[in-house]
Design a protein around this motif. Structure first.
Motif, PDB file in Angstrom:
ATOM      1  N   UNK A 117       1.163  -1.050   0.180  1.00  0.00           N
ATOM      2  CA  UNK A 117       0.453  -0.316   0.095  1.00  0.00           C
ATOM      3  C   UNK A 117       0.933   1.138  -0.205  1.00  0.00           C
ATOM      4  N   UNK A 118       0.603   2.179  -0.944  1.00  0.00           N
ATOM      5  CA  UNK A 118       1.728   3.284  -1.170  1.00  0.00           C
ATOM      6  C   UNK A 118       0.433   4.580  -1.238  1.00  0.00           C
ATOM      7  N   UNK A 119       0.064   4.618  -2.678  1.00  0.00           N
ATOM      8  CA  UNK A 119      -0.814   5.777  -2.925  1.00  0.00           C
ATOM      9  C   UNK A 119      -1.771   4.994  -4.101  1.00  0.00           C
ATOM     10  N   UNK A 120      -1.642   3.734  -3.392  1.00  0.00           N
ATOM     11  CA  UNK A 120      -2.366   3.076  -3.925  1.00  0.00           C
ATOM     12  C   UNK A 120      -2.526   1.411  -3.013  1.00  0.00           C
ATOM     13  N   UNK A 121      -3.246   0.214  -3.940  1.00  0.00           N
ATOM     14  CA  UNK A 121      -2.970  -1.000  -2.925  1.00  0.00           C
ATOM     15  C   UNK A 121      -3.009  -1.954  -3.534  1.00  0.00           C
ATOM     16  N   UNK A 122      -1.633  -3.334  -3.956  1.00  0.00           N
ATOM     17  CA  UNK A 122      -2.091  -3.625  -5.008  1.00  0.00           C
ATOM     18  C   UNK A 122      -1.378  -5.242  -4.213  1.00  0.00           C
ATOM     19  N   UNK A 123      -1.853  -6.322  -4.625  1.00  0.00           N
ATOM     20  CA  UNK A 123      -1.454  -8.171  -4.182  1.00  0.00           C
ATOM     21  C   UNK A 123      -0.894  -8.322  -5.120  1.00  0.00           C
ATOM     22  N   UNK A 124       0.574  -9.085  -5.295  1.00  0.00           N
ATOM     23  CA  UNK A 124       1.551  -8.817  -6.171  1.00  0.00           C
ATOM     24  C   UNK A 124       1.961 -10.425  -5.596  1.00  0.00           C
ATOM     25  N   UNK A 125       2.481 -10.991  -6.515  1.00  0.00           N
ATOM     26  CA  UNK A 125       3.280 -12.407  -6.035  1.00  0.00           C
ATOM     27  C   UNK A 125       4.914 -11.754  -6.455  1.00  0.00           C
ATOM     28  N   UNK A 126       5.107 -12.288  -5.655  1.00  0.00           N
ATOM     29  CA  UNK A 126       7.000 -12.619  -5.390  1.00  0.00           C
ATOM     30  C   UNK A 126       7.281 -13.581  -5.380  1.00  0.00           C
ATOM     31  N   UNK A 127       9.070 -13.822  -6.624  1.00  0.00           N
ATOM     32  CA  UNK A 127       9.582 -15.173  -6.476  1.00  0.00           C
ATOM     33  C   UNK A 127      10.823 -15.372  -5.988  1.00  0.00           C
ATOM     34  N   UNK A 128      11.816 -15.786  -4.736  1.00  0.00           N
ATOM     35  CA  UNK A 128      13.167 -15.196  -5.135  1.00  0.00           C
ATOM     36  C   UNK A 128      13.741 -16.309  -5.846  1.00  0.00           C
TER      37      UNK A 128
END
Length: 214
Positions: free
Chosen positions: A187-198
């Motif tokens: 969350x910053x200027x909006x809200x995102x849901x992400x998948x992160x990969x190592x």
């Protein structure tokens, strides 16, 4: 089972639980560091002027470390933060997750929900000197004090208090069973849901699942 054997068994379970929590915390901070490094260039920061006030300046790569980014110690926690993991079979959210996580991953992620909701970032465990961890309660108090003017004045209040105006949060962090993928709300200027990969020792954003712009 003898009392002594039962005691050792319970102690083993307790140590295993603590170890698992420690690993999860370590992974969470590693992931947070990677995301914070990715977010570094766009952030505006400020320097204290002769007048005793902070003044906004654009950050450049050669700057010495200073507070550029405010990381909330936690965020508002609700089931909405975990809508993808809590979604039922056949739903859009569940179908999207199955593209990146196995059913056993999802079961493992659901077991992390309580720890994820209770997790709070600690300043001493953030390596980047230009990141300042601030309590969510402080931001809520500022907004309440400013009332209807909060949207206009809250950032300046944060700027003068901390030397930065961007309150940024990471929440709903859940890891796959092999700890090589993670679901994150940013969350910053909006809200995102992400998948992160190592990738090696770093984490990289793989897919954007959900976006809300404020």
């Amino acid at each position: 089972m003898k009392r002594s054997s039962w005691f050792l068994f319970v102690l083993f379970l307790g140590l295993s639980s603590c170890r698992a929590q420690h690993v999860t915390e370590k992974l969470t901070y590693q992931l947070a560091e990677s995301i914070l490094l990715e977010m570094r260039p766009p952030f505006v920061y400020a320097k204290l002027g002769p007048d005793g006030k902070y003044h906004r300046q654009a950050a450049v790569a050669t700057d010495s470390p200073t507070v550029r980014l405010l990381l909330l110690d936690h965020s508002y926690s609700s089931d909405d933060d975990y809508k993808f993991v809590l979604a039922g079979k056949g739903s859009y959210e569940h179908t999207q997750l199955l593209k990146y996580f196995s059913p056993s991953d999802l079961a493992y992620m659901r077991r992390q929900l309580t720890a994820s909701k209770l997790f709070k970032f600690e300043q001493a465990k953030i390596w980047q000197p230009w990141v300042r961890v601030i309590p969510l309660d402080t931001v809520i108090a500022i907004n309440k004090r400013l009332g209807w003017r909060a949207r206009i004045l809250a950032r300046d209040s944060l700027l003068q208090r901390y030397g930065s105006e961007r309150a940024f949060s990471l929440s709903g962090i859940l890891f796959s069973k092999d700890h090589k993928r993670a679901l994150v709300n940013i969350s910053d200027d909006g809200w995102v849901t992400c998948v992160y990969t190592k990738v090696g020792t770093a984490w990289r954003e793989g897919e954007l699942l959900y976006l809300v712009e404020y």
